[in-house]
Write a protein that holds these residues in place. Structure first.
Motif, PDB file in Angstrom:
ATOM      1  N   SER A   3      41.032  45.184  48.535  1.00 29.47           N
ATOM      2  CA  SER A   3      39.739  45.202  49.200  1.00 29.47           C
ATOM      3  C   SER A   3      38.670  45.274  48.122  1.00 29.47           C
ATOM      4  CB  SER A   3      39.625  46.409  50.142  1.00 29.47           C
ATOM      5  OG  SER A   3      39.595  47.607  49.392  1.00 29.47           O
ATOM      6  N   PRO A   4      37.449  44.952  48.413  1.00 24.18           N
ATOM      7  CA  PRO A   4      36.916  44.259  49.578  1.00 24.18           C
ATOM      8  C   PRO A   4      37.363  42.798  49.579  1.00 24.18           C
ATOM      9  CG  PRO A   4      35.186  44.455  47.945  1.00 24.18           C
ATOM     10  CD  PRO A   4      36.406  45.181  47.403  1.00 24.18           C
ATOM     11  N   PRO A   5      36.981  42.044  50.609  1.00 24.00           N
ATOM     12  CA  PRO A   5      37.443  40.657  50.729  1.00 24.00           C
ATOM     13  C   PRO A   5      37.117  39.781  49.513  1.00 24.00           C
ATOM     14  CG  PRO A   5      36.346  41.346  52.746  1.00 24.00           C
ATOM     15  CD  PRO A   5      36.173  42.457  51.757  1.00 24.00           C
TER      16      PRO A   5
END
Length: 140
Positions: free
Chosen positions: A6-8
Protein backbone atom coordinates in the motif's frame (compact mmCIF):
# COMPACT_ATOMS: atom_id res chain seq x y z
CA UNK A 1 12.44 -7.18 -5.43
CA UNK A 2 10.39 -6.68 -2.28
CA UNK A 3 7.04 -5.16 -3.13
CA UNK A 4 4.96 -2.57 -1.40
CA UNK A 5 1.43 -3.52 -0.33
CA UNK A 6 0.00 0.00 0.00
CA UNK A 7 -0.85 2.69 -1.02
CA UNK A 8 -2.00 1.86 -4.56
CA UNK A 9 0.66 4.09 -6.13
CA UNK A 10 3.41 1.98 -4.56
CA UNK A 11 1.74 -1.30 -5.47
CA UNK A 12 1.66 -0.16 -9.10
CA UNK A 13 5.25 1.11 -8.90
CA UNK A 14 6.50 -2.18 -7.47
CA UNK A 15 4.93 -4.01 -10.42
CA UNK A 16 6.47 -1.48 -12.79
CA UNK A 17 9.93 -1.91 -11.21
CA UNK A 18 9.62 -5.69 -11.56
CA UNK A 19 8.83 -5.21 -15.27
CA UNK A 20 11.69 -2.73 -15.65
CA UNK A 21 14.08 -5.16 -14.03
CA UNK A 22 12.93 -8.14 -16.11
CA UNK A 23 12.61 -6.33 -19.45
CA UNK A 24 14.44 -2.99 -19.30
CA UNK A 25 14.66 -2.71 -23.07
CA UNK A 26 10.86 -2.45 -23.38
CA UNK A 27 10.60 0.82 -21.42
CA UNK A 28 11.80 4.18 -22.63
CA UNK A 29 13.36 6.63 -20.20
CA UNK A 30 10.31 8.89 -20.61
CA UNK A 31 7.92 6.09 -19.61
CA UNK A 32 10.26 5.19 -16.75
CA UNK A 33 10.32 8.76 -15.42
CA UNK A 34 6.53 9.13 -15.81
CA UNK A 35 5.92 6.02 -13.73
CA UNK A 36 8.27 7.16 -10.97
CA UNK A 37 6.73 10.64 -10.95
CA UNK A 38 3.16 9.33 -10.81
CA UNK A 39 3.98 7.23 -7.74
CA UNK A 40 4.37 10.37 -5.60
CA UNK A 41 1.34 11.66 -3.67
CA UNK A 42 0.55 14.92 -1.84
CA UNK A 43 1.62 15.09 1.81
CA UNK A 44 3.67 17.42 4.01
CA UNK A 45 7.08 18.18 2.56
CA UNK A 46 9.17 16.12 5.00
CA UNK A 47 6.98 13.02 4.64
CA UNK A 48 7.20 13.58 0.88
CA UNK A 49 11.00 13.63 1.13
CA UNK A 50 11.02 10.29 2.91
CA UNK A 51 8.51 8.73 0.51
CA UNK A 52 10.35 10.15 -2.48
CA UNK A 53 13.69 8.65 -1.46
CA UNK A 54 11.97 5.27 -1.08
CA UNK A 55 10.34 5.70 -4.49
CA UNK A 56 13.38 6.88 -6.45
CA UNK A 57 16.08 4.66 -4.92
CA UNK A 58 15.19 1.54 -6.95
CA UNK A 59 14.78 3.72 -10.04
CA UNK A 60 18.30 5.11 -9.58
CA UNK A 61 19.59 1.56 -9.25
CA UNK A 62 17.79 0.43 -12.42
CA UNK A 63 18.57 3.56 -14.50
CA UNK A 64 21.63 5.27 -13.03
CA UNK A 65 21.81 7.67 -15.98
CA UNK A 66 18.52 9.22 -14.78
CA UNK A 67 19.74 9.81 -11.21
CA UNK A 68 20.12 13.59 -11.56
CA UNK A 69 16.52 13.88 -12.77
CA UNK A 70 15.20 11.49 -10.14
CA UNK A 71 16.89 13.09 -7.13
CA UNK A 72 15.22 16.38 -8.04
CA UNK A 73 11.96 15.02 -6.57
CA UNK A 74 13.16 14.80 -2.94
CA UNK A 75 15.47 17.79 -3.37
CA UNK A 76 12.54 20.01 -4.42
CA UNK A 77 10.66 18.98 -1.26
CA UNK A 78 13.76 19.53 0.89
CA UNK A 79 14.03 23.05 -0.50
CA UNK A 80 10.29 23.61 0.09
CA UNK A 81 10.92 22.52 3.69
CA UNK A 82 13.35 25.41 4.08
CA UNK A 83 16.74 23.73 3.82
CA UNK A 84 19.29 25.95 2.12
CA UNK A 85 22.42 23.84 2.75
CA UNK A 86 23.06 21.18 0.10
CA UNK A 87 25.61 19.63 2.44
CA UNK A 88 22.79 18.15 4.54
CA UNK A 89 20.97 16.40 1.68
CA UNK A 90 23.06 13.20 1.71
CA UNK A 91 22.46 12.79 5.46
CA UNK A 92 18.71 13.24 4.97
CA UNK A 93 18.64 10.48 2.33
CA UNK A 94 20.68 8.18 4.56
CA UNK A 95 18.30 8.81 7.45
CA UNK A 96 15.39 7.78 5.23
CA UNK A 97 17.11 4.45 4.63
CA UNK A 98 17.82 3.74 8.29
CA UNK A 99 14.71 4.94 10.16
CA UNK A 100 13.16 2.43 12.55
CA UNK A 101 9.62 3.46 11.60
CA UNK A 102 9.74 5.11 8.18
CA UNK A 103 6.83 6.90 6.53
CA UNK A 104 7.51 4.72 3.48
CA UNK A 105 9.99 1.89 3.88
CA UNK A 106 12.47 1.62 1.04
CA UNK A 107 12.80 -1.75 -0.65
CA UNK A 108 15.92 -3.76 0.12
CA UNK A 109 17.34 -2.60 -3.22
CA UNK A 110 16.43 0.97 -2.32
CA UNK A 111 18.12 0.71 1.06
CA UNK A 112 21.22 -0.68 -0.61
CA UNK A 113 21.30 2.22 -3.10
CA UNK A 114 20.69 4.83 -0.38
CA UNK A 115 23.39 3.44 1.92
CA UNK A 116 26.00 2.47 -0.68
CA UNK A 117 25.59 4.66 -3.78
CA UNK A 118 23.88 7.82 -2.48
CA UNK A 119 26.75 8.91 -0.17
CA UNK A 120 29.09 9.05 -3.18
CA UNK A 121 26.90 11.46 -5.13
CA UNK A 122 27.85 14.63 -3.29
CA UNK A 123 28.87 16.58 -6.41
CA UNK A 124 25.69 15.62 -8.26
CA UNK A 125 23.54 16.42 -5.23
CA UNK A 126 25.22 19.82 -4.88
CA UNK A 127 24.67 20.65 -8.56
CA UNK A 128 21.03 19.54 -8.59
CA UNK A 129 20.33 21.25 -5.27
CA UNK A 130 21.83 24.57 -6.39
CA UNK A 131 19.98 24.48 -9.72
CA UNK A 132 16.64 23.65 -8.08
CA UNK A 133 17.18 26.25 -5.34
CA UNK A 134 17.87 28.94 -7.95
CA UNK A 135 14.70 27.90 -9.82
CA UNK A 136 12.68 28.07 -6.61
CA UNK A 137 14.09 31.50 -5.72
CA UNK A 138 13.34 32.78 -9.22
CA UNK A 139 9.70 31.71 -8.83
CA UNK A 140 9.26 33.76 -5.64
Amino acid sequence: MRTWTSPPQLVALAAFYAQAQAHPETLSDAVFLDNVKSAHWPTNCWSYVEASFAIIAPACLLRPHLTAELIAFPIDAIIAGGLEDAGQVIAIGLACATRDVPYVAPSEEGKRWLTQMWPGLGEMVEAVFQARLQEALAED
